[in-house]
Every structure is written in structure tokens, then in C-alpha cells.
Motif scaffolding. Structure first.
Motif: not given
Ligand code: ADP
Ligand code: MG
Length: 679
Positions: A107-112, A118-138
Motif C-alpha cells: 500500500r503506497v501513498r503517491i503524489f503527482g 499511451y497505457l491509459g492514465p499515468e503519473i510520471i515520477h510520482p513521489r511515493f512512500h509505503p503506508v500501513a492501512a489506516g495510517e493517519s494523514l499529516p
């Protein structure tokens, strides 16, 4: 032979420490002062189904698939999904560590920003980090730091957090001073910028005049001012020979000149003479627009030093300019019974050795030349004054090398490139400055015309007519910066073309590759009006003085820099005749080229042009920062004259009244880097 090429530097820079070093991050203070570039809102999660193209947002997703693809080039592609949608993440550059995180099921949070790929919707070079389920937001905005390849935001943020917990951020400005300056404390400012509180709006936080940023900008400028001021005071504390006061030679020169000094020249000369009479080394910059008459002021300084029993040296950046100085000074000084030595790289070995011997023995008091003056072999018996003309053309090291030929010589730098006020107050704050802000009388301003290349024939006719009435012209060849060979070829072609087009005029050619003797011969013919049109590369850019030349044509003017154009134009308008500078340009013009031509067309004022040049190129380019080793400002803006000025005043107070705070401030901001500033 089997030689293993080991590159220790490159290897070291791939470690974490190496990457941090590349960002200048060593001490806790370095980390604390490594401030966010911008902020991102990660306080909310957007559903993939609600993503809007081109709008940065945060998504929380599960990785379903992750592979390295090789077509069209090597790249990492991960497939991710949330409850209502799916998309691809694409990395054109990636690290094994990133690939490891993006394993199916994670499970990751991505930002971008989502784009349609050409493969459908995509994000190039998103920032991301793994999170546990239900991890609180900043609950506040997330800072995004300047970084370097292989160093992720998360690592950087963790290191900064650690440093912030340890670092001593006690204020180097007293509370009443902060009140007077209307600035917040440094600790609160820095902590605030790293960890903005939840309610803070991004636009407010990113505004340059946000109080916490103002404080950081001020501190950065203050560190710069303190450092410059300290270097200045250190140099002042060193001894130098007191020269003067004597006036026999200088009076004799003034009497022999066919003109009277302008008010500005008199003022500059008084300032220089006063400096030379001090027991510590002069560090003065004589600044004056092209044609303002710096040479005669230099001659007076030379005479002053010589009369006080010392030697003086004048170094110029090109052979042409050095030779011209030599001729002019010889005509001025020889009648006073003084010998002038001439030293350049192109001298015959025997002549050069003879000149070096006479300088070394102290038989000749005055030496004029190029870089040859700072060669190791050259020693002065008693150098008291070192003058560098067109100082911005030399590197810091070369500039200092001449002064160091004397144990404690006074130093005078001359420049026709005016320094905008804010730069003068900052990067040049350790120099005293004299300004020639007045041109000698009887000059008429140069008219500048912009002419499209298609109308070259009209320009030719104009050159022809001017030369038929006894005037002379410069024809400056197109600049080809990438290749000296091509530059040379272009110069020769331009010359051949003009010889054919203007058959009844005498055309000369001068360029950087010409032998010194040939160069001198062409210049002498031009000075003697035996050559009507001088085809030249930018070798004539600095200092050349032929008053009868009243017309200048610059081909492909759009390729030249602003300061360069101004310098070139300064070669005309030196006599009484109405002078003109014609800038031939080729279309289409790029945006910068257009801005430069507009500026040069609109004003003759060197200061105005320097300011515009600074604006177009930025301060780093302007001062040649790479060369000077001066760290550039990260947060403050040199255009912010009021803040620079305030920092200057407070730096002086601080060094006098609270030197230990000044030291703490410098340590925080410059740490081990301060020795770079000593130049
Ligand atoms: P720059 O400041 O560009 O080096 P120069 O020293 O070459 O200028 O001076 C430009 C020209 O003006 C020279 O021919 C010089 O002899 C002449 N000149 C200098 N001072 C005066 C003056 N006060 N009155 C008239 N002409 C002067
Ligand atoms: Mg000059």
C-alpha cells in the motif's frame, strides 16, 4: 596494459554522505537551513476516479504489478489501483530501492499529476512512500526540499528532523533589533518553515515576503555582509608602504596633458592618492563607463607610487589593450624621464628576459603588460602599486597574483562594466569604489540603430560615405562562441567580402589569432588613418581608443551579450564627430536576444545596461561566481536593495559591538565555507 580506472571521487559521491555533501549538508545547522523549495498538500486523499488531469493530488493505492520495461527505453512501470480506479506509475530514472518498495500488494501513498499516457492514465515520477492501512494523514502542508539524484524526500526530511532536534538555534540578533527590523526570531522562523501548522495556506507560506522567509533572507544577507566586511577589515589590518605625499611627477603630467581632468577624475584621483598615503593596502575599484578616462587616473597613481620610490605595474587582459596602454603611458611618462617596461607573451625571448631583468633589479619603475606580468619568473624589486585594467576579464587568482608580486602592494582595479548598486553593496562590499560618472566634455552621444540584415546594402553605403569624408569605421564580425576556428573563418570571409564590396577603401583585419606584430601593425595603420574600415572580432571589445572612428557596424548583433554590445559601442563616440552604432540582426529573434537589443537601443547609460544585464542573466553569471568561488544566495534576492542595505549597516554594527554574535552567525550560515570568500 591492464590498468584499472578507479574513480574515488565518483564512488564516494554515491554514498549518502556524498549526496549530502553535494547539497552542502554537513553540520546540523546546514540541515536546519536547508529549507523547502515549496509545499504540497498531503492532508487529503483523492480517489483515483476523481483525479483531474494536470492537478497535483495525493492518492492511496495498492501496487498490483511492477516491472522494468525496455521499450522504448529502460523504465520502471508499476500498476496501482484503489477502490474505484487504476493507473500506471512510470519512472524513467529509478533506483533499485524504489523498485523494491513497489512490490505487488504494497500500500503506497503517491503524489503527482495524472496525465493520459499511451497505457491509459499515468503519473510520471510520482513521489511515493509505503503506508500501513489506516495510517493517519499529516495535518500540515508537506515541505518539498531541494535534493539531488538518489536522495529521496523522506530520507532528507528524516535527517532534517533529527538535526532540528539537536541544533542550537539561539538568536544572533538581539530582541530589540528584531523589533526594530520587524522580523520574527530565527528559531521559530526555521521551525515554522520546516513544519508549517495545519491551518497555513500554501500561497501564504510560499510568498517571498512571508515573515519567516524575510527573516531567513535577512540572515543570509547578513552572513554575506559580515563575511565580506571581515575580509575587508583583515586586509586593512595588514601593512602597506605609505606612499606620498609628493606631487612633482603628477603635477608635471597634469600640465602636459592637452585636456583638464573632469570633476569625476579629480575626485577619483584624490580618493586614490589618499588611499596610497595610508599604511594599509588600498583595495579600490575605479569604475567608469567606456570612454570616461580611467587611463589617465591610473597614470597619476603610477606616478605617485614611483615618486614615493616604488614600482608600479599595470596589467591588461589583451595584447591590443596592453600595447595601447604602453604607448599612451610611454608618451606621457617618458618626457618626465621615466622608463616604461613592456612585457607580453609575444615578446622575443631576449627582449622578454631583458625586461624581466630590469624589473627585477628595480632599474625600471613601471611595467605594463598582459598576463606575462604574473608569470613566476617575473619579480619586482619593490612593487608598491598593482593596477588591473578591465578587472572583470581576469579570474580572482590572476587579479591577486599581480598584487602578490609585491609584499604589500596597493591594489587598484579598473572596470568599464558598472556594477549595479545592490551588487556593489554585496559581492563587492570589500572594495572601496571610485566612480567616474562624467564623460570628458565634447563627446556627442552615440546613436544606435537596429537594422535587419536584409538592408545590409544601405549600411555598406553609409560606411562608404563616412569613410569618404575622412571618418573611419569598425566592422565587427559575427560572434561564434562554440568554435575559434569557425570564428576565424568568419572573420576572414567578412574581410574578403568587404574588400570586394568597398573596392575604393582600405580594409584591415584584426582577430585573436593574428601574431602580435601583425596585430600591432594593423592597429597602428588604423590609428594613423591608413586603414578606413577595421574588420574585427571582439578583440577590440575592451579599451581600444581611436577617436576618429565614428561608425561601428556589428553583424549578427543578436548573438552578443548585453555588456559586450555596450563595450563594443563604446569604441565610437570618442571624438567630437557625431557617431553611430549600427546593429545588424538576423530574424527571427529569440526572446532574450530581443530583450538585449531593445535595452541597448534604448539607453547609452552603462549603469542602466548593467542593471538590465543583471536582470537578464542573474547575479551568478554577472559576477562570474564560479570563478570567484562566492556562494550564491539561496533565499535572498539581490534586487532587494533595501534589505541588502539594512544587512550592510547591521553587519558593521555587529562586528563592532557584538563580535561573538557575528562569529556565531557566520558559523551557522557559512560554516567551513568561509575561506572561499577570502579572495
Ligand atoms: P576608458 O575609461 O574607457 O579607459 P580612456 O582612459 O581610454 O577611457 O579615455 C578615453 C579618451 O578620452 C582618451 O583618448 C583620453 O585621452 C581622453 N580623455 C581622458 N580624460 C579626458 C578629459 N578629462 N578631457 C578630454 N579627454 C579626456
Ligand atoms: Mg580603458
Amino acid at each position: 596494459m591492464g590498468v584499472l580506472h578507479v574513480k574515488p571521487a565518483a564512488a564516494a559521491s554515491n554514498t549518502l554522505a556524498g549526496r549530502l555533501a553535494r547539497l552542502g549538508l554537513k553540520t546540523d545547522a546546514d540541515f536546519a537551513l536547508h529549507l523547502p523549495l515549496r509545499y504540497e498538500d498531503e492532508t487529503r486523499i483523492t480517489a483515483l476516479a476523481d483525479a483531474r488531469p494536470g492537478v497535483a493530488a495525493q492518492f492511496e493505492v495498492e501496487v498490483t504489478d511492477c516491472d522494468v520495461a525496455y521499450r522504448p527505453r529502460r523504465q520502471l512501470i508499476a500498476r496501482v489501483r484503489d477502490a474505484g480506479g487504476a493507473l500506471s506509475l512510470r519512472f524513467l530514472n529509478f533506483y533499485p530501492s524504489q523498485q523494491k518498495v513497489l512490490q505487488p500488494g504494497t500500500r503506497v501513498r503517491i503524489f503527482g499529476e495524472v496525465h493520459e499516457g499511451y497505457l491509459g492514465p499515468e503519473i510520471i515520477h510520482p513521489r511515493f512512500h509505503p503506508v500501513a492501512a489506516g495510517e493517519s494523514l499529516p495535518d500540515g502542508l508537506t515541505p518539498v526540499y531541494p535534493t539531488t539524484a538518489g536522495l529521496g524526500q523522506a530520507t532528507l526530511r528524516r535527517l532534517i528532523e533529527k538535526a532540528l532536534a539537536r541544533v542550537d538555534l539561539s538568536d544572533t540578533l538581539a530582541p530589540d533589533l528584531l523589533r526594530r527590523l520587524d522580523l520574527p526570531g530565527i528559531a521559530e522562523s526555521i521551525r515554522f518553515l520546516h513544519n508549517p501548522p495545519p491551518e497555513m495556506a500554501q500561497s501564504v507560506l510560499e510568498a517571498r515576503d512571508f515573515p519567516a522567509w524575510r527573516r531567513v533572507q535577512f540572515d543570509e544577507l547578513l552572513a554575506q555582509q559580515l563575511s565580506l566586511r571581515r575580509a575587508y577589515l583583515a586586509r586593512r589590518a595588514r601593512g602597506a608602504p605609505k606612499l606620498g605625499p609628493t606631487a612633482q611627477f603628477t603635477d608635471a603630467l597634469l600640465k602636459s596633458l592637452p585636456f583638464k581632468l573632469t570633476g569625476a577624475q579629480q575626485r577619483a584621483w584624490r580618493e586614490i592618492a589618499a588611499d596610497l598615503g595610508q599604511p594599509h593596502p588600498m583595495q579600490r575599484l575605479l569604475q567608469g563607463d567606456v570612454g570616461s578616462g580611467k587611463t589617465v587616473v591610473a597614470a597619476l597613481a603610477i606616478l605617485h607610487a614611483v615618486e614615493a620610490g616604488h614600482q608600479a605595474a599595470l596589467m591588461a587582459p589583451t595584447e591590443i589593450l596592453a600595447e595601447q596602454h604602453y604607448r599612451k603611458l610611454a608618451t606621457w611618462l617618458q618626457p618626465l624621464g621615466l622608463e616604461v617596461a613592456w612585457l607580453t607573451g609575444s615578446l622575443k625571448k631576449r627582449d622578454k628576459e631583458a625586461a624581466i631583468a630590469r624589473v627585477g633589479a628595480g632599474d625600471t619603475a613601471i611595467a605594463i603588460g598582459t598576463h606575462a606580468l604574473i608569470e613566476d619568473k617575473v619579480e619586482f624589486a619593490r612593487l608598491g602599486l598593482a593596477i588591473v585594467d578591465e578587472q572583470h576579464r581576469f579570474g580572482v587568482r590572476q587579479r591577486l597574483a599581480l598584487k602578490d608580486k609585491g609584499s604589500f602592494a596597493h591594489q587598484l582595479a579598473m572596470s568599464a562594466t558598472p556594477i549595479p548598486r545592490t551588487l556593489a553593496m554585496s559581492y563587492y562590499a570589500d572594495l572601496d569604489v571610485s566612480v567616474l560618472d562624467e564623460l570628458p566634455p565634447g563627446r556627442s552621444p552615440v546613436t544606435t540603430r537596429l537594422v535587419a540584415e536584409g538592408r545590409r546594402d544601405e549600411v555598406l553605403k553609409r560606411v562608404h560615405d563616412a569613410c569618404r569624408t575622412g571618418r573611419q569605421a569598425y566592422w565587427v564580425c559575427p560572434l561564434i562562441e562554440e568554435s575559434e576556428t569557425l570564428q576565424l573563418k568568419t572573420a576572414e570571409e567578412t574581410y574578403a567580402r568587404l574588400v570586394a564590396e568597398l573596392p575604393d577603401l582600405k580594409i584591415g583585419l584584426v582577430h585573436g589569432r593574428l601574431k602580435a606584430a601583425d596585430k600591432a601593425a594593423v592597429m597602428a595603420a588604423f590609428v594613423g588613418n591608413e586603414v578606413h574600415v577595421l574588420v574585427a572580432t571582439t578583440v577590440i571589445e575592451v579599451g581600444v581608443d581611436v577617436p576618429n572612428a565614428s561608425l561601428m557596424v556589428i553583424e549578427h548583433a543578436e548573438r552578443f551579450g548585453l555588456a559586450q554590445l555596450h563595450q563594443l559601442r563604446g569604441r565610437v563616440g570618442r571624438g567630437a564627430a557625431q557617431s553611430a552604432c549600427i546593429l545588424l540582426y538576423a530574424q527571427p529573434l529569440g526572446e532574450l536576444a530581443r530583450a538585449r537589443l531593445k535595452a541597448i537601443f534604448e539607453t547609452n547609460d552603462g549603469f542602466e545596461i548593467a542593471r538590465e544585464d543583471l536582470r537578464l542573466r542573474g547575479p551568478g553569471e554577472f559576477i562570474g561566481a564560479r570563478q570567484s568561488g562566492m556562494p550564491l544566495l539561496r533565499y535572498a534576492d539581490l534586487e532587494d536593495a533595501a534589505l541588502v542595505e539594512r544587512a550592510r549597516v547591521i553587519a558593521e554594527d555587529m562586528l563592532r559591538d557584538a563580535p561573538e554574535l557575528a562569529t556565531a552567525h557566520l558559523q551557522r550560515w557559512l560554516g567551513g565555507r568561509e575561506e572561499l570568500l577570502k579572495a
